[in-house]
Scaffold this motif. Structure first.
Motif, PDB file in Angstrom:
ATOM      1  N   THR A 347       5.322 -11.528  17.457  1.00 45.65           N
ATOM      2  CA  THR A 347       5.359 -10.072  17.465  1.00 45.65           C
ATOM      3  C   THR A 347       4.414  -9.539  16.399  1.00 45.65           C
ATOM      4  N   ASP A 348       4.286  -8.237  16.338  1.00 46.19           N
ATOM      5  CA  ASP A 348       3.573  -7.569  15.250  1.00 46.19           C
ATOM      6  C   ASP A 348       4.616  -7.045  14.272  1.00 46.19           C
ATOM      7  N   TYR A 349       4.577  -7.512  13.042  1.00 42.96           N
ATOM      8  CA  TYR A 349       5.500  -7.035  12.015  1.00 42.96           C
ATOM      9  C   TYR A 349       4.870  -5.811  11.369  1.00 42.96           C
ATOM     10  N   THR A 350       5.405  -4.639  11.678  1.00 46.21           N
ATOM     11  CA  THR A 350       4.817  -3.382  11.229  1.00 46.21           C
ATOM     12  C   THR A 350       5.621  -2.856  10.048  1.00 46.21           C
ATOM     13  N   ALA A 351       4.976  -2.741   8.895  1.00 48.41           N
ATOM     14  CA  ALA A 351       5.681  -2.463   7.645  1.00 48.41           C
ATOM     15  C   ALA A 351       5.102  -1.258   6.922  1.00 48.41           C
ATOM     16  N   VAL A 352       5.892  -0.716   6.017  1.00 48.15           N
ATOM     17  CA  VAL A 352       5.444   0.345   5.114  1.00 48.15           C
ATOM     18  C   VAL A 352       4.929  -0.308   3.842  1.00 48.15           C
ATOM     19  N   SER A 353       3.744   0.073   3.419  1.00 46.32           N
ATOM     20  CA  SER A 353       3.156  -0.492   2.208  1.00 46.32           C
ATOM     21  C   SER A 353       3.941  -0.059   0.977  1.00 46.32           C
ATOM     22  N   SER A 354       4.180  -1.004   0.083  1.00 46.92           N
ATOM     23  CA  SER A 354       4.915  -0.685  -1.143  1.00 46.92           C
ATOM     24  C   SER A 354       4.109   0.203  -2.081  1.00 46.92           C
ATOM     25  N   ILE A 355       2.788   0.313  -1.870  1.00 50.65           N
ATOM     26  CA  ILE A 355       1.965   1.170  -2.733  1.00 50.65           C
ATOM     27  C   ILE A 355       1.593   2.485  -2.041  1.00 50.65           C
ATOM     28  N   SER A 356       2.207   2.740  -0.887  1.00 51.46           N
ATOM     29  CA  SER A 356       1.948   3.999  -0.184  1.00 51.46           C
ATOM     30  C   SER A 356       2.493   5.185  -0.969  1.00 51.46           C
TER      31      SER A 356
END
Length: 474
Positions: A347-356
């Protein structure tokens, strides 16, 4: 914080080494931004909710992805989100124009270490996902999910992305493994397209489909691995269809090779190749560097167990045209009473960047993209469990339309297989996993080449794996 500092130093060192080797470059090389184009409307069914808040104003999200425009349709997908969310602009930073995930991950690591403005990250495999979570690159999503109705990822999606009790990404596409079948060969042998079967039945099919001798022999099946520590799925055939403990290592990094299904897989491979002579010999695979696509499309093998990334090629390509009818069956079970559908899944693991700097808006996009956005994208089968048969059909139609002979594909068997498929519990990759894979591969080669029996192979694999685990504890 220490993890991030370590990552920055690691990436900076990698960048310097690349430059000295003459193959490094700016981390933006090969990256591109999606441009707007006409879009289709999102699905009207069961919309995925997002945390209630005021509409965003002038938010610019940057999505770092390995997926190129051709296979991910970013222009249409992102425009649909922007149209539904005024004030939000989403830019796709494509890290590899050819979709090379290794190249993309190297550039992603460097971009993160350089503190670029990254809001959304995409990882292509569980090992890469787990590794970068451990380095602090992905923001935990549990609080956002709690505000978003508190849904359960394991129920909402067909892939559970939970790591060490927390969720750091949501799954996009859904690529389970399945069995491609030469339906013409099945019809000749009087065999039905399976909808629920065991490995014992798979072996029987392979035996009955095998014909001829010598260079013109047609084998019942083709197993493309293991090879050099890769394609190890083919030594876990009876492990990967289990809901838990589906790998050589357990979640805590300890050995799982005492699982009787590991030995059973070895016995299955030996029976099919040596006794039934229904699978392509391992020596031929290695010495002739056989390709699984050629083996199936050239009708040298009647069945191919492989990942459903083959959806885009199952109807044939210009290079390997389809000249027979093809059907699809689910990944086989061990016992008749086992639940159908468990299979290895990518799958594609779609994440929020911790530095966003826009974490809430980034989460909203991730949630939309992994639900309704998958239907808009219309390039892959979604992991979203609320996708119905009616919604899946047009996606499959679109995918098959890109092949040369879609009319030769048994679409119903493909759709039904995808609908029943599901992923087992994800096991975080240990840092020494590759060493274990190589060791088990080497022991298997001794087995298949007649240098040791199954019991010795299991024993030696267990001992070598334990030695690797102990060495990495120091």
């Amino acid at each position: 914080m220490r993890k991030r500092k370590w990552l920055y130093g690691m990436a900076a060192g990698a960048m310097l080494a690349g430059l000295l080797a003459g193959c490094g470059g700016n981390n933006n090389n090969g990256a591109s931004s999606a441009s707007p184009s006409p879009s289709s409307s999102p699905s009207e069914s069961a919309p995925a909710s997002a945390p209630a808040s005021e509409p965003a104003k002038n938010v610019h999200l940057r999505l770092y992805t390995f997926g190129p425009e051709l296979t991910y349709n970013w222009s249409q997908t992102l425009k649909a989100y922007e149209d539904a969310n005024p004030g939000v602009k989403v830019e796709a930073v494509v890290l590899s124009d050819k979709g090379d995930t290794q190249e993309a991950m190297k550039k992603l690591d460097l971009a993160f270490a350089s503190k670029e403005e990254i809001d959304v990250l995409m990882f292509s495999d569980p090992a890469g996902y787990a590794q970068r979570v451990s380095l602090g690159m992905a923001e935990p999503l549990d609080d956002f999910i709690a505000q978003d109705g508190g849904y359960k990822v394991a129920e909402e999606y067909k892939v559970d992305t939970t790591l060490n009790g927390k969720v750091y990404a949501l799954p996009g596409k859904f690529n389970p493994w399945y069995v491609m079948l030469n339906k013409d060969h099945l019809d000749e042998a009087g065999l039905a397209v399976p909808t629920d079967w065991t490995w014992e039945e798979y072996a029987d099919y392979a035996k009955r489909l095998t014909q001829g001798e010598g260079n013109t022999k047609r084998y019942g099946t083709y197993f493309h691995g293991p090879q050099g520590g890769g394609w190890m799925e083919f030594l876990k055939l009876k492990m990967m269809n289990q809901p838990t403990n589906s790998d050589f290592l357990k979640a805590d990094g300890s050995s799982n090779l005492d699982d009787p299904n590991f030995k059973a897989t070895l016995e299955l491979r030996m029976k099919m190749e040596k006794e039934d002579q229904s699978s392509v010999p391992y020596t031929d695979i290695i010495s002739q560097k056989l390709a699984y696509r050629n083996q199936f499309f050239n009708q040298s093998a009647s069945m191919l167990t492989i990942g459903s990334w083959m959806n885009t090629e199952i109807g044939g390509t210009e290079t390997l045209p389809l000249t027979f009818h093809v059907a699809v069956a689910p990944f086989p079970k061990n016992n008749a009473g086992d639940p159908v559908g468990y299979a290895p899944v990518t799958t594609d693991y779609t994440a929020v960047s911790s530095i966003s700097k826009n974490k809430e808006e980034a989460y909203k996009f991730v949630r939309w993209y992994t639900t309704e956005g998958q239907l808009v994208q219309a390039k892959n089968v979604p992991s979203w469990s609320k996708v119905s048969n009616d919604q899946l059909t047009p996606i499959i139609d679109s995918i098959l339309a890109g092949t040369t002979s879609p009319e030769l594909v048994d679409k119903d068997s493909l759709i039904q297989t995808l609908l029943v498929s599901k992923a087992s519990e994800m096991i975080p990759a240990a840092s020494y996993q590759a060493e274990v894979y190589r060791a088990v591969n080497e022991e298997y080669e001794k087995l298949i080449l007649g240098q040791q029996d199954v019991d010795a192979t299991v024993k030696n694999s267990q001992e070598r794996t334990q030695q690797i685990i102990e060495a990495n504890k120091k």
